[in-house]
Write an enzyme that holds these catalytic residues in place. Structure first.
Site, PDB file in Angstrom:
ATOM      1  N   GLY A  31      17.954 -46.251  38.982  1.00 42.07           N
ATOM      2  CA  GLY A  31      17.293 -47.475  38.541  1.00 42.07           C
ATOM      3  C   GLY A  31      16.588 -47.331  37.202  1.00 42.07           C
ATOM      4  O   GLY A  31      16.807 -46.387  36.465  1.00 42.07           O
ATOM      5  N   HIS A  34      19.233 -49.004  31.880  1.00 42.07           N
ATOM      6  CA  HIS A  34      19.349 -49.163  30.426  1.00 42.07           C
ATOM      7  C   HIS A  34      20.828 -49.303  30.084  1.00 42.07           C
ATOM      8  O   HIS A  34      21.687 -49.296  30.984  1.00 42.07           O
ATOM      9  CB  HIS A  34      18.691 -47.980  29.702  1.00 42.07           C
ATOM     10  CG  HIS A  34      19.151 -46.632  30.196  1.00 42.07           C
ATOM     11  ND1 HIS A  34      20.458 -46.197  30.067  1.00 42.07           N
ATOM     12  CD2 HIS A  34      18.487 -45.634  30.837  1.00 42.07           C
ATOM     13  CE1 HIS A  34      20.565 -44.984  30.581  1.00 42.07           C
ATOM     14  NE2 HIS A  34      19.385 -44.619  31.075  1.00 42.07           N
ATOM     15  N   HIS A  37      23.402 -46.897  31.710  1.00 42.44           N
ATOM     16  CA  HIS A  37      23.846 -47.275  33.063  1.00 42.44           C
ATOM     17  C   HIS A  37      24.841 -48.443  32.989  1.00 42.44           C
ATOM     18  O   HIS A  37      25.855 -48.450  33.697  1.00 42.44           O
ATOM     19  CB  HIS A  37      22.654 -47.729  33.915  1.00 42.44           C
ATOM     20  CG  HIS A  37      21.607 -46.680  34.156  1.00 42.44           C
ATOM     21  ND1 HIS A  37      20.334 -46.775  33.670  1.00 42.44           N
ATOM     22  CD2 HIS A  37      21.660 -45.522  34.852  1.00 42.44           C
ATOM     23  CE1 HIS A  37      19.627 -45.729  34.069  1.00 42.44           C
ATOM     24  NE2 HIS A  37      20.411 -44.943  34.777  1.00 42.44           N
ATOM     25  N   GLN A  61      16.073 -34.580  45.074  1.00 43.25           N
ATOM     26  CA  GLN A  61      16.510 -33.920  43.838  1.00 43.25           C
ATOM     27  C   GLN A  61      15.351 -33.664  42.877  1.00 43.25           C
ATOM     28  O   GLN A  61      15.565 -33.205  41.761  1.00 43.25           O
ATOM     29  CB  GLN A  61      17.634 -34.698  43.164  1.00 43.25           C
ATOM     30  CG  GLN A  61      17.239 -36.026  42.545  1.00 43.25           C
ATOM     31  CD  GLN A  61      18.454 -36.808  42.084  1.00 43.25           C
ATOM     32  OE1 GLN A  61      19.243 -37.276  42.883  1.00 43.25           O
ATOM     33  NE2 GLN A  61      18.622 -36.949  40.780  1.00 43.25           N
ATOM     34  N   GLY A 147      27.761 -40.445  34.036  1.00 41.80           N
ATOM     35  CA  GLY A 147      27.589 -40.323  32.593  1.00 41.80           C
ATOM     36  C   GLY A 147      27.656 -38.882  32.125  1.00 41.80           C
ATOM     37  O   GLY A 147      27.169 -37.981  32.811  1.00 41.80           O
ATOM     38  N   LYS A 149      25.980 -37.792  29.815  1.00 43.82           N
ATOM     39  CA  LYS A 149      24.592 -37.423  29.499  1.00 43.82           C
ATOM     40  C   LYS A 149      24.146 -36.285  30.417  1.00 43.82           C
ATOM     41  O   LYS A 149      23.462 -35.357  30.004  1.00 43.82           O
ATOM     42  CB  LYS A 149      23.722 -38.668  29.661  1.00 43.82           C
ATOM     43  CG  LYS A 149      22.270 -38.420  29.890  1.00 43.82           C
ATOM     44  CD  LYS A 149      21.569 -38.234  28.583  1.00 43.82           C
ATOM     45  CE  LYS A 149      20.064 -38.205  28.706  1.00 43.82           C
ATOM     46  NZ  LYS A 149      19.494 -38.183  30.010  1.00 43.82           N
ATOM     47  N   GLN A 153      25.897 -32.256  35.917  1.00 43.58           N
ATOM     48  CA  GLN A 153      25.991 -33.053  37.146  1.00 43.58           C
ATOM     49  C   GLN A 153      27.410 -33.603  37.335  1.00 43.58           C
ATOM     50  O   GLN A 153      27.973 -33.539  38.431  1.00 43.58           O
ATOM     51  CB  GLN A 153      24.993 -34.208  37.080  1.00 43.58           C
ATOM     52  CG  GLN A 153      25.172 -35.251  38.153  1.00 43.58           C
ATOM     53  CD  GLN A 153      24.097 -36.317  38.103  1.00 43.58           C
ATOM     54  OE1 GLN A 153      23.000 -36.112  38.609  1.00 43.58           O
ATOM     55  NE2 GLN A 153      24.388 -37.446  37.485  1.00 43.58           N
TER      56      GLN A 153
HETATM   57  P1  AMP Z   1      20.116 -41.768  36.536  1.00 43.12           P
HETATM   58  O1  AMP Z   1      19.663 -43.142  36.881  1.00 43.12           O
HETATM   59  O2  AMP Z   1      19.331 -41.138  35.431  1.00 43.12           O
HETATM   60  O3  AMP Z   1      20.273 -40.880  37.746  1.00 43.12           O
HETATM   61  O4  AMP Z   1      21.573 -41.913  35.937  1.00 43.12           O
HETATM   62  C1  AMP Z   1      22.584 -42.570  36.644  1.00 43.12           C
HETATM   63  C2  AMP Z   1      23.899 -42.369  35.921  1.00 43.12           C
HETATM   64  O5  AMP Z   1      23.787 -42.882  34.596  1.00 43.12           O
HETATM   65  C3  AMP Z   1      24.295 -40.899  35.792  1.00 43.12           C
HETATM   66  O6  AMP Z   1      25.701 -40.773  36.003  1.00 43.12           O
HETATM   67  C4  AMP Z   1      23.914 -40.591  34.371  1.00 43.12           C
HETATM   68  O7  AMP Z   1      24.675 -39.544  33.798  1.00 43.12           O
HETATM   69  C5  AMP Z   1      24.213 -41.905  33.690  1.00 43.12           C
HETATM   70  N1  AMP Z   1      23.482 -42.019  32.418  1.00 43.12           N
HETATM   71  C6  AMP Z   1      22.160 -41.846  32.216  1.00 43.12           C
HETATM   72  N2  AMP Z   1      21.868 -41.963  30.915  1.00 43.12           N
HETATM   73  C7  AMP Z   1      23.037 -42.207  30.267  1.00 43.12           C
HETATM   74  C8  AMP Z   1      23.391 -42.407  28.903  1.00 43.12           C
HETATM   75  N3  AMP Z   1      22.493 -42.381  27.922  1.00 43.12           N
HETATM   76  N4  AMP Z   1      24.705 -42.626  28.618  1.00 43.12           N
HETATM   77  C9  AMP Z   1      25.642 -42.653  29.606  1.00 43.12           C
HETATM   78  N5  AMP Z   1      25.360 -42.460  30.907  1.00 43.12           N
HETATM   79  C10 AMP Z   1      24.075 -42.241  31.234  1.00 43.12           C
END
Ligand code: AMP
Length: 279
Positions: A31, A34, A37, A61, A147, A149, A153
Site C-alpha cells: 500500500g 505510487h 505500484h 517481513q 518490481g 526495484k 525479492q
Molecule cells: P511494496 O509495496 O514496497 O511491497 O512494493 C510492492 C511491489 O511494488 C513490489 O513488487 C515492488 O518491487 C514494487 N515497486 C516498489 N517500488 C517500485 C518502483 N519504484 N518501481 C517499480 N516497482 C516498484
C-alpha cells in the site's frame, strides 16, 4: 472495483472470473501506492483480463526494530488510485485473517536470501516468501507482477515459484523513478527535504557506474568503492554496496557475467534500496 476484505470474498470473486474463463493478473503490495505500484498494475493488465491488487503491510517481513508500526498507510487514497487505474479487485485482508495467533508454517528460500537484504534484515525474506505463497494460494493468479526495484525479492519469488511448482507466471517490471532519478518508494515519505536531496546520490552513483562500465571498467571492487564513497560524501550511511551475479546473487569480482549493482543506505533513519543492471 470490488473490495475484498476477507479471504472468502476474494476466493469467490476469483472463482466467478475463472468460471467465465478470464485470466487473472496479480500485484501484491504493502500500500501507500505510487506510480511504481501503478506501473505494475499496467503490466498486469496487459497480460490478464482482470487485475487484483493486494494491500497488506505484512508484519512477518519486518524486524523487531524496523518500521512496521510507522509504515505509511492511506486506505482511501490507495482505493481511489486503484479505481482510477482500472484495478478490478482490491484485496485488503486484516492481519488476523492472514495470520492465526498460532501460525507456525513458513516458506523459506535458502540460497538467494543469504546476502544483500537477507543479511541486513534477518527473517525478512521468510516473511516475504510466506506471505506471497499465502497470497498466491488465495488469489490463484495466472500472472503476478513484481518490481525490479526489489531485485533480490523478485529473484527469490521466481526461484520459489520454480522450486515449489506454483502455477503462476512471474513478471518483473522496470524501476519507476522520479524525474530527478530517485526510485519511487513508499518510504520516501519519511525523508526530510534535505535527506531526499542527499538520497539522489544513489541513482546518480548507479548511473555513474553504468557509464564506467560502458567505458570498459570490469572491476567490481572499483565500482562498489566509488558508489560507497558517493553515498558517504552525500552524508548517507552505507548498509551494503555489492556487485553480484544477476542469476545467483553470488558476489562478483569481475563483470564477466550479467551483474546487478545493488545498494542499501540510510538517510537519517530511512533505509532506501536501489540497483542497476550492469553488463
Ligand atoms: P511494496 O509495496 O514496497 O511491497 O512494493 C510492492 C511491489 O511494488 C513490489 O513488487 C515492488 O518491487 C514494487 N515497486 C516498489 N517500488 C517500485 C518502483 N519504484 N518501481 C517499480 N516497482 C516498484
Amino acid at each position: 472495483m470490488i473490495i475484498c476484505r476477507s479471504i472468502d470474498a476474494m476466493r469467490s470473486q476469483v472463482r466467478a472470473w475463472r468460471r467465465e474463463g478470464l485470466r487473472i493478473g496479480f500485484v501484491p503490495t504493502m500500500g501507500f501506492l505510487h506510480d511504481g505500484h501503478l506501473s505494475l498494475v499496467d503490466a498486469a493488465a496487459r497480460r490478464a483480463d482482470r487485475v487484483v491488487l493486494s494491500i497488506f503491510v505484512n508484519p512477518t517481513q519486518f524486524g523487531p526494530n524496523e518500521d512496521f508500526e510507522a509504515y505509511p498507510r492511506d486506505a482511501a487514497r490507495d482505493e481511489a488510485l486503484c479505481r482510477a487505474r482500472g484495478v478490478q479487485a482490491l484485496f485488503y485482508p486484516e492481519r488476523a485473517a492472514m495470520y492465526a495467533a498460532d501460525h507456525s508454517t513458513w516458506v523459506v528460500e535458502e540460497a538467494l536470501t543469504t546476502g544483500l537484504c537477507g543479511r541486513s534484515r534477518p527473517g525478512h525474506f521468510r516473511g516475504v516468501t510466506t506471505v506471497v505463497t499465502k497470497l498466491f494460494n488465495i488469489v490463484q493468479p495466472d500472472v503476478a507482477v513484481f518490481g525490479r526495484k526489489d531485485a533480490q525479492q523478485a529473484l527469490v519469488i521466481e526461484r520459489m515459484v520454480r522450486d515449489l511448482d506454483i502455477p503462476v507466471e512471474v513478471v518483473v517490471a522496470p524501476i519507476c523513478r522520479e524525474a530527478d532519478g530517485l526510485a519511487l518508494s513508499s518510504r520516501n515519505v519519511y525523508l526530510s527535504p534535505d535527506e531526499r536531496r542527499r538520497a539522489l546520490c544513489l541513482s546518480q552513483g548507479l548511473r555513474a557506474a553504468e557509464a564506467r562500465v560502458a567505458a570498459g571498467e570490469r572491476r567490481a571492487a572499483v565500482l562498489c568503492a566509488d558508489l560507497a564513497a558517493a553515498i558517504q560524501a552525500a552524508g548517507g550511511r552505507v548498509d551494503y554496496v555489492e556487485c553480484v551475479s544477476r542469476r545467483t546473487l553470488a558476489t562478483l569480482s569481475t563483470l564477466d557475467e550479467p551483474a546487478l549493482l545493488a545498494v542499501a543506505a540510510f538517510f537519517g533513519r530511512t533505509r532506501l534500496i536501489d540497483n542497476a543492471y550492469l553488463g
